[in-house]
Design an enzyme around this catalytic site. Structure first.
Site, short mmCIF file in Angstrom:
data_model
loop_
_atom_site.label_atom_id
_atom_site.label_comp_id
_atom_site.label_asym_id
_atom_site.label_seq_id
_atom_site.Cartn_x
_atom_site.Cartn_y
_atom_site.Cartn_z
N GLU A 83 -3.85 -9.52 3.53
CA GLU A 83 -4.51 -9.11 4.55
C GLU A 83 -5.83 -10.12 5.29
O GLU A 83 -5.83 -10.47 6.40
CB GLU A 83 -5.29 -7.78 4.52
CG GLU A 83 -4.31 -6.64 4.79
CD GLU A 83 -3.55 -6.30 3.67
OE1 GLU A 83 -3.51 -7.13 2.83
OE2 GLU A 83 -2.92 -5.36 3.83
N GLU A 126 0.81 -1.31 -0.06
CA GLU A 126 0.04 -0.07 0.02
C GLU A 126 0.83 1.28 -0.19
O GLU A 126 0.47 2.32 -0.69
CB GLU A 126 -0.91 -0.18 1.19
CG GLU A 126 -1.91 -1.18 1.00
CD GLU A 126 -2.74 -1.50 2.34
OE1 GLU A 126 -2.22 -1.63 3.23
OE2 GLU A 126 -3.79 -0.94 2.22
N1 T1G Z 1 3.94 -7.59 12.12
C1 T1G Z 1 4.95 -7.83 13.01
N2 T1G Z 1 5.89 -8.65 13.16
C2 T1G Z 1 6.22 -9.44 12.00
C3 T1G Z 1 5.61 -9.19 10.64
C4 T1G Z 1 4.37 -7.89 10.81
N3 T1G Z 1 3.73 -7.63 9.73
N4 T1G Z 1 6.05 -9.79 9.82
C5 T1G Z 1 6.90 -10.73 10.46
N5 T1G Z 1 7.19 -10.43 11.59
C6 T1G Z 1 7.92 -10.97 12.69
C7 T1G Z 1 7.70 -12.51 13.02
O1 T1G Z 1 6.77 -12.35 13.92
C8 T1G Z 1 8.86 -12.81 13.41
O2 T1G Z 1 9.48 -12.48 14.52
C9 T1G Z 1 10.05 -11.98 12.36
O3 T1G Z 1 9.34 -10.97 12.09
C10 T1G Z 1 10.36 -12.95 11.33
O4 T1G Z 1 9.18 -13.23 10.65
C11 T1G Z 1 -2.65 -1.83 7.10
C12 T1G Z 1 -3.59 -4.12 7.91
C13 T1G Z 1 7.53 -11.09 5.76
C14 T1G Z 1 7.12 -13.32 4.66
O5 T1G Z 1 0.78 -10.43 6.83
O6 T1G Z 1 4.67 -12.97 5.99
O7 T1G Z 1 -0.31 -4.72 6.54
O8 T1G Z 1 9.30 -14.96 15.54
O9 T1G Z 1 9.53 -15.68 10.95
O10 T1G Z 1 9.86 -16.47 7.25
O11 T1G Z 1 -3.52 -2.76 5.09
O12 T1G Z 1 7.05 -12.56 8.14
O13 T1G Z 1 11.25 -13.60 15.03
O14 T1G Z 1 9.99 -12.74 17.11
O15 T1G Z 1 7.82 -14.96 9.45
O16 T1G Z 1 11.33 -14.80 6.74
C15 T1G Z 1 0.33 -7.87 6.38
C16 T1G Z 1 3.63 -11.08 7.51
C17 T1G Z 1 0.11 -7.16 7.79
C18 T1G Z 1 3.22 -10.38 6.37
C19 T1G Z 1 9.02 -12.86 6.07
N6 T1G Z 1 1.61 -8.41 6.38
N7 T1G Z 1 4.84 -11.64 7.53
O17 T1G Z 1 8.90 -14.52 6.75
O18 T1G Z 1 10.26 -14.46 8.70
S1 T1G Z 1 -1.38 -6.55 7.92
C20 T1G Z 1 1.69 -9.75 6.53
C21 T1G Z 1 5.10 -12.44 6.65
C22 T1G Z 1 -1.44 -4.94 6.93
C23 T1G Z 1 -2.37 -3.00 6.20
C24 T1G Z 1 -2.82 -4.34 6.68
C25 T1G Z 1 6.41 -13.28 7.15
C26 T1G Z 1 7.65 -12.51 5.79
P1 T1G Z 1 10.12 -13.40 15.48
P2 T1G Z 1 9.20 -14.55 10.05
P3 T1G Z 1 10.02 -15.18 7.33
#
Ligand code: T1G
Length: 703
Positions: A125, A105
């Site tokens: 999302e 976004e």
């Molecule tokens: N928020 C908070 N923590 C996150 C995070 C996030 N978006 N993404 C990853 N982490 C943390 C995760 O908990 C872990 O922490 C560490 O980072 C490494 O992640 C307004 C409402 C990017 C593909 O859904 O898909 O945006 O366990 O182990 O395997 O419209 O993380 O080490 O303490 O997964 O290399 C939308 C979620 C949010 C993406 C990387 N975004 N993340 O994968 O590492 S809603 C997502 C992922 C939003 C807006 C809306 C994956 C990754 P810890 P990991 P990875």
């Protein structure tokens, strides 16, 4: 200015750098930093264009998911990205890694986008039970069209850079360094006198077909995403892009986002987002512990499971030697593997070259000496303890020091198997789920003597082969099958009482289970459970009705899908399940013969007896220390047993129902059904009476 967002101007190009490990999530410091920078830029005349880049392994990977539970402080995502879009000079985003959610976004609020060739860009999302809340529902249709935008958000799957270019989501794919390419792109814009191209000003190119697109997507959602609110609300928000002015569309998006963020569906899916990652955190695996290398793998058993497990390693480029007792078995096993890969090639998810390179990693032998240089051997043969002990004795004799000995057993005692070796610390359970090359769950069973570095190696290996590895201690059935036992027991019992398999499975599937438990038995083969009970008589109560339906079906050799008949019949051309009156009659007659009190359980009772018996067993697993966390149990059931993610898993679901409600119902069933099976687990009773939850139990254990 916050140090997570910095600004520098060189040669009249402003570079905005976001550097907030691990994934540059748009948490408050990042948002505040971006707001400061773009507010500054609005008053500066010393630059002609701006580039937004992220340090580290990925462009912004979304909002900070944890913030939804702690409260989102201003600047809110929508307002912030509107500020970026309003910049008077052209703004170019440089995308690498996984630009997801708010990251995409932000990129769409920039005026142009350049992607690294390996970048993936998505709006996932819905996997969190929410919708894009930072302008994505309004900008995506303006950038790539309503229908393509619906695909992107409803699938939740990120698209590769080349596809993003084709869609118009990005303007260029960088041949080399994406930041340099974005800088060059910005300079070119300036040289060509091109100003900002604001997404909010673009027209939705397929707006004329909006009505049919929306109707088609509503039908798609109703069919494939039942029981959920967010998908339909997503279609509503995206539809506004084709009918409302941008500002009004944004307001609708914000209203819907607020409604969804705290609903049970979103809380359940956020819970699982973190639970899926929490499983990797095991007390005792301290920073000084190092995983062992896995350079070559041996698989004992060329059957369906062994072949599927071999594929998991070949898929990531690790050579595998498969051992079996005859060349005929080995060639048959290789043939099944090749057929599996050929199916992927025909579906377009694998190339012919990849097929050959993966097959090239597989070697076969009837001689265990072929494993003399293996770092890991996984036994995947019949569930017969004597056979497994013999295999482990052979492995112990040939495997090099430091190698790991794994067993794929689903119910047998790992400690007993380990005791047959000189190296019990190197023995571990690796319980794959069939088909092993497809199912994401891997139960990692830690024996009493399994060493921590072996456990860490197994957890790392799970991530490498793209499995969700959950640690279980040793007990009958580990976590998943232990909880499935009472669940299936109640389902079968209700059939003896007078219900039909369709009643049971219809209630469970209507509630959200991917497949009803009796249909699952038909798919897996009715004899599988029966053989397990025969192999473990100590686990079978003195109750002639216990799994009596399965025993009857096995006695008639009606083993489920593979024989065309089990709980259902499968004789239609599309092999869809259909009621089998003969089987129903046989089971009801058996219920009468066994004097099972007749009952006609309604949907609520079917769900309560199936789900609460499962939850009660889960509570026992926690107090026995078999499962480390209630959230681990949720991961097992959502990753491996078709439990709906939008309900968070059995233990999260129990918290939403209320443990007191469940406790009271179990006490009632103890009076009206069989008290042997309906006695509340002590932990459930304790939490219920103290008004607590499984989540609080996890937290209290610091897990
Ligand atoms: N928020 C908070 N923590 C996150 C995070 C996030 N978006 N993404 C990853 N982490 C943390 C995760 O908990 C872990 O922490 C560490 O980072 C490494 O992640 C307004 C409402 C990017 C593909 O859904 O898909 O945006 O366990 O182990 O395997 O419209 O993380 O080490 O303490 O997964 O290399 C939308 C979620 C949010 C993406 C990387 N975004 N993340 O994968 O590492 S809603 C997502 C992922 C939003 C807006 C809306 C994956 C990754 P810890 P990991 P990875």
């Amino acid at each position: 200015m916050s140090d997570v967002v910095t600004l520098s101007v060189t040669d009249r190009i402003a570079t905005v750098t976001i550097d907030s490990p691990p994934v540059n999530a748009a948490d408050h410091p990042v948002r505040a930093g971006l707001q400061k920078v773009f507010t500054d830029l609005a008053g500066r005349a010393d630059y002609d264009a701006a580039v937004v880049v992220c340090a580290g392994r990925t462009f912004m990977a979304g909002a900070d998911i944890g913030e939804f539970d702690t409260g989102i402080k201003p600047p809110h995502h929508q307002d912030l990205f509107n500020l970026v879009e309003s910049c008077a000079k052209p703004v170019v985003a440089a995308l690498h890694g996984t630009a997801l959610g708010a990251g995409t976004e932000l990129a769409m609020a920039c005026h142009y986008r350049v992607a690294d060739k390996g970048a993936r860009i998505g709006l996932p999302e819905l996997s969190l039970g929410i919708i894009p809340g930072a302008g994505g529902t309004q900008r995506a249709p303006r950038l790539i069209g309503l229908d393509a935008a619906m695909d992107l958000v409803l699938s939740g799957k990120p698209v590769p850079a080349a596809k993003a270019l084709e869609l118009g989501l990005v303007d260029e794919v960088a041949a080399a360094d994406v930041n340099a390419a974005a800088l060059a792109y910005a300079k070119k814009l300036v040289a060509e006198g091109k100003g900002p191209r604001r997404t909010c000003d673009l027209a939705v190119k397929d707006a004329a077909k909006a009505a049919e697109i929306i109707a088609a997507r509503q039908a798609q959602v109703a069919k494939t995403m039942k029981n959920r609110t967010s998908p339909l609300k997503l279609v509503e928000a995206m539809a506004a892009a084709a009918s409302l002015p941008f500002a009004e569309g944004l307001k609708l998006e914000a209203d819907i986002s607020r409604q969804l963020e705290h609903a049970v569906e979103a809380r359940a899916m956020r819970h699982l987002f973190f639970a899926d990652r929490e499983v990797r955190k095991i007390p005792g695996i301290t920073k000084d512990i190092k995983a062992r290398p896995i350079r070559k793998v041996g698989i004992i058993g060329a059957g369906t499971m062994g072949g599927g497990i071999a594929m998991c390693f070949a898929n990531i480029g690790v050579p595998v030697t498969i051992i079996d007792v005859s060349d005929e078995n080995l060639q048959r096993g290789l043939g099944i593997i090749r057929k599996n890969y050929e199916r992927s090639v025909s579906r377009g998810s694998l190339t012919a070259e990849q097929l050959e390179s993966r097959m090239g990693l597989l070697s076969v032998s009837t001689d265990y000496a072929a494993l003399k240089d293996a770092d890991l051997a996984i036994e995947a043969v019949f569930e017969k303890m004597e056979l497994k002990k013999d295999i482990f004795a052979r492995l112990d004799a040939v495997l090099p020091a430091g190698a790991i000995l794994g067993t794929n057993t689903s119910t047998l005692d790992i400690d007993e198997i380990a005791a047959t070796t000189k190296r019990p610390a190197d023995v571990i359970g690796l319980h794959f789920f069939s088909p092993a090359n497809v199912m994401p769950l891997l139960e990692i069973v830690q024996g009493a003597k399994t060493s921590m570095d072996v456990l860490l190696t197994a957890l790392d290996m799970a991530k490498l082969i793209k499995k969700t590895g959950v640690v279980s201690k040793v007990c009958y059935g580990f976590i998943g099958n232990r909880m499935m036992d009472p669940y299936g027991r109640e389902a079968e019992r209700m059939v003896l009482e007078g219900a039909t398999p369709a009643d049971i499975d219809g209630a469970l599937e209507g509630w959200g289970m991917a497949m009803g438990i009796l249909a699952v038995y038909d798919m897996a083969g009715i004899e599988v459970g029966d053989n397990t009970r025969i192999a473990n008589p100590h686990m079978v109560p003195d109750d002639p009705s216990f799994y009596r339906c399965s025993a009857l079906l096995v006695a008639n050799k009606w083993l489920g899908q593979k024989t065309g008949r089990g709980y259902y019949r499968y004789d239609s051309p599309d092999r869809k399940r259909a009621p089998c009156p003969e089987v129903i009659e046989m089971m009801h007659a058996e219920g009468k013969r066994l004097n099972v009190p007749a009952r006609k359980p309604g949907k609520d009772e079917i769900l309560e007896r199936c789900l609460y018996s499962m939850i009660n067993e889960g509570a026992k697993l926690l107090e026995e220390g078999i499962a480390l966390r209630a959230s681990d149990i949720d991961v097992v059931y959502t990753a491996g047993y078709g439990f709906p993610r939008y309900r968070g898993g059995p233990m999260f679901y129990a918290d939403t129902v209320g443990l007191k409600v469940i406790y009271d119902k179990i006490v009632e069933f103890g009076k009206t059904l069989d008290p042997r099976y309906w006695t509340p687990a002590p932990l459930l009773e304790k939490l219920a009476k103290s008004g607590s939850t499984f989540a609080e139990w996890d937290a209290s254990k610091g897990k």
